[in-house]
Design a protein around this motif. Structure first.
Motif, PDB file in Angstrom:
ATOM      1  N   HIS A   2      -3.558   5.512 -17.516  1.00 35.77           N
ATOM      2  CA  HIS A   2      -3.497   4.630 -16.365  1.00 35.77           C
ATOM      3  C   HIS A   2      -4.884   4.048 -16.103  1.00 35.77           C
ATOM      4  N   ILE A   3      -4.943   2.766 -15.800  1.00 40.50           N
ATOM      5  CA  ILE A   3      -6.207   2.112 -15.493  1.00 40.50           C
ATOM      6  C   ILE A   3      -6.449   2.191 -13.990  1.00 40.50           C
ATOM      7  N   ALA A   4      -7.560   2.797 -13.592  1.00 43.92           N
ATOM      8  CA  ALA A   4      -7.892   2.916 -12.171  1.00 43.92           C
ATOM      9  C   ALA A   4      -8.584   1.643 -11.703  1.00 43.92           C
ATOM     10  N   ARG A   5      -8.086   1.117 -10.588  1.00 42.58           N
ATOM     11  CA  ARG A   5      -8.686  -0.085 -10.009  1.00 42.58           C
ATOM     12  C   ARG A   5      -9.039   0.166  -8.550  1.00 42.58           C
ATOM     13  N   THR A   6      -9.993  -0.600  -8.045  1.00 40.89           N
ATOM     14  CA  THR A   6     -10.519  -0.364  -6.706  1.00 40.89           C
ATOM     15  C   THR A   6      -9.873  -1.292  -5.695  1.00 40.89           C
ATOM     16  N   THR A   7      -9.432  -0.692  -4.601  1.00 37.33           N
ATOM     17  CA  THR A   7      -8.904  -1.470  -3.493  1.00 37.33           C
ATOM     18  C   THR A   7      -9.563  -1.008  -2.198  1.00 37.33           C
ATOM     19  N   TYR A   8      -9.649  -1.907  -1.236  1.00 37.41           N
ATOM     20  CA  TYR A   8     -10.184  -1.588   0.085  1.00 37.41           C
ATOM     21  C   TYR A   8      -9.083  -1.800   1.113  1.00 37.41           C
ATOM     22  N   LEU A   9      -8.898  -0.780   1.967  1.00 37.72           N
ATOM     23  CA  LEU A   9      -7.842  -0.802   2.964  1.00 37.72           C
ATOM     24  C   LEU A   9      -8.434  -0.683   4.355  1.00 37.72           C
ATOM     25  N   ILE A  29      -2.532   8.759   1.676  1.00 38.44           N
ATOM     26  CA  ILE A  29      -3.028   7.777   0.703  1.00 38.44           C
ATOM     27  C   ILE A  29      -3.608   8.498  -0.513  1.00 38.44           C
ATOM     28  N   ALA A  30      -4.377   9.560  -0.263  1.00 39.16           N
ATOM     29  CA  ALA A  30      -4.953  10.337  -1.369  1.00 39.16           C
ATOM     30  C   ALA A  30      -3.865  10.981  -2.216  1.00 39.16           C
ATOM     31  N   ALA A  31      -2.775  11.421  -1.577  1.00 40.59           N
ATOM     32  CA  ALA A  31      -1.706  12.104  -2.302  1.00 40.59           C
ATOM     33  C   ALA A  31      -0.804  11.146  -3.059  1.00 40.59           C
ATOM     34  N   GLN A  61     -12.301   2.966   0.749  1.00 36.39           N
ATOM     35  CA  GLN A  61     -12.278   2.521  -0.645  1.00 36.39           C
ATOM     36  C   GLN A  61     -11.411   3.500  -1.425  1.00 36.39           C
ATOM     37  N   VAL A  62     -10.460   2.963  -2.194  1.00 33.41           N
ATOM     38  CA  VAL A  62      -9.503   3.783  -2.921  1.00 33.41           C
ATOM     39  C   VAL A  62      -9.484   3.378  -4.387  1.00 33.41           C
ATOM     40  N   SER A  63      -9.442   4.367  -5.266  1.00 33.03           N
ATOM     41  CA  SER A  63      -9.250   4.131  -6.696  1.00 33.03           C
ATOM     42  C   SER A  63      -7.791   4.430  -7.012  1.00 33.03           C
ATOM     43  N   THR A  64      -7.053   3.435  -7.489  1.00 32.99           N
ATOM     44  CA  THR A  64      -5.613   3.586  -7.692  1.00 32.99           C
ATOM     45  C   THR A  64      -5.169   3.015  -9.033  1.00 32.99           C
ATOM     46  N   ASN A  70       3.190  -2.518  -5.914  1.00 30.10           N
ATOM     47  CA  ASN A  70       3.550  -1.114  -5.700  1.00 30.10           C
ATOM     48  C   ASN A  70       2.650  -0.455  -4.664  1.00 30.10           C
ATOM     49  N   LEU A  71       1.404  -0.888  -4.619  1.00 21.26           N
ATOM     50  CA  LEU A  71       0.486  -0.394  -3.596  1.00 21.26           C
ATOM     51  C   LEU A  71       1.016  -0.729  -2.206  1.00 21.26           C
ATOM     52  N   LEU A  72       1.450  -1.969  -2.014  1.00 23.13           N
ATOM     53  CA  LEU A  72       1.994  -2.387  -0.720  1.00 23.13           C
ATOM     54  C   LEU A  72       3.245  -1.580  -0.372  1.00 23.13           C
TER      55      LEU A  72
END
Length: 375
Positions: A2-9, A29-31, A61-64, A70-72
């Motif tokens: 899986h490629i981890a990408r950065t998002t800000y919430l 969110i972490a889980a 800041q989240v690495s997902t 799917n994030l939404l």
């Protein structure tokens, strides 16, 4: 992989225990979404666009590995689980939790369900000030300016106050452990879980090379004749593999996860070898054991014997089909004795008899949470 990408919430709450609501959202969110990299201070602001109690606001800041859509969807599930009830009206109103996607990498997204960067973020202090706190030098993909400059230029005249309250950041596996070893009886699912963790958390993987052992099929046909060469060959191969792989740090991986630990050799040898053979074997093992790095966490997957038999039959390896329940019970006892006596290992026993972490996402998440929460 899986490629981890950065998002800000952006997260906000102005109903009930606001601080507790934010912490609950961060934990979920972490889980369910990804590793929490940074959390801003908690800021108190007046309600924006309507009359109500003050909000508590933060940015994270989240690495997902999730894509934006799917994030939404996961965000909406988290909001619902905390108690938010969405409706079709667009008017601003009080809410127990509100989570918005501000940025996703440097992407610009215009769709019916999602606009990124968030179209109102530059006009809201309760977004820009906490966001600039955790990512001051990040460039806004449309404005082409650093977020700290965008924050200064924000025209919002509403009052914002730093409460100096700090939420607890959930710790990711890669921050807590350098080396995890996963073990279990034959058919317990240790290799499957090892592969899943390596995939989801970008870990270097060490898998036992049992398929390459020429003595294994012969052992199941004639235990007494081939037990000693089988166990000696396994010991030599495990020692060499662990010595080599644990010594080679991979800059592109977060930690190491293996589907066996060297002590497995002794457990199986106790079951399969005659007394004289075992004494000789033990001398060799003790010399090698001193040289092997110990895992930060040793996980034992326990499954009841009838379930193990089912799993063995299901995966269909010819040489395993005649394994007896009595043999599996002896291995259970060997592991139990080892776990009780090896006090220097940080051990976690997980009963997976009634769990299906392969096809049931909730079971898998439950297993990961147990691993994360080890003291």
């Amino acid at each position: 992989m899986h490629i981890a990408r950065t998002t800000y919430l952006s997260l906000g709450s102005n109903l009930g225990n606001k601080f507790e609501n934010l912490q609950k959202a961060v934990d979920l969110i972490a889980a369910k979404i990804g590793a929490i990299v940074k959390i801003s201070s908690v800021y108190k602001t007046a309600s924006w666009g309507f009359e109500s109690d003050d909000f508590y606001n933060i940015c994270i800041q989240v690495s997902t590995s999730l894509n934006p859509e799917n994030l939404l969807a996961e965000i909406h599930k988290i909001e619902h689980s905390i108690g938010r009830k969405r409706d079709s009206k667009k008017a601003y109103k009080a809410r127990i939790i509100d989570i918005d996607i501000l940025l996703f990498e440097n992407e610009i997204i215009f769709s019916k369900e999602l606009i990124v960067p968030h179209k109102e973020m530059l006009h809201r202090k309760f977004v820009m000030i906490p966001l600039a706190e955790i990512a001051p030098n990040l460039i806004h993909p449309i404005e082409k300016q650093q977020l700290q400059i965008c924050s200064v230029n924000c025209t919002d005249e509403g009052k914002i106050e730093n409460t100096y309250l700090k939420l607890k950041r959930p710790i990711n596996l890669s921050e807590k452990y350098n080396y995890i070893a996963i073990e279990g009886n034959i058919g317990a699912g240790k290799t499957t879980l090892t592969n899943m963790i390596a995939e989801d958390f970008n870990a270097k993987i060490i898998l036992e090379r049992f398929a390459d052992n020429p003595f294994l099929p012969k052992f199941y046909e004639d235990n007494e004749r081939y037990a000693f060469p089988l166990e000696m060959s396994f010991l030599a191969d495990r020692y060499q593999q662990l010595s080599d792989d644990l010594a080679q740090f991979d800059l592109f991986k977060n930690f190491i996860v293996s589907d066996y630990y060297i002590f497995k050799s002794l457990i199986f040898a106790q079951v399969t070898l005659q007394k004289e053979e075992y004494f000789l074997y033990r001398k060799m093992f003790d010399i090698m054991y001193k040289e092997i790095s110990k895992p930060d966490l040793y996980i034992y997957l326990y499954q009841e014997t009838p379930r193990l038999i089912e799993n063995i039959k299901k995966r269909g390896r010819d040489f395993e089909q005649n394994i007896s329940p009595e043999y599996l019970d002896k291995i259970h006892k060997g592991y139990s004795t080892f776990i009780k006596t090896e006090e220097n290992l940080n051990t976690l026993i997980i009963d997976v008899t009634n769990k299906d972490f392969v096809t049931n996402a909730e079971d898998y998440k439950a297993v990961i949470e147990l691993i994360k929460n080890v003291n």
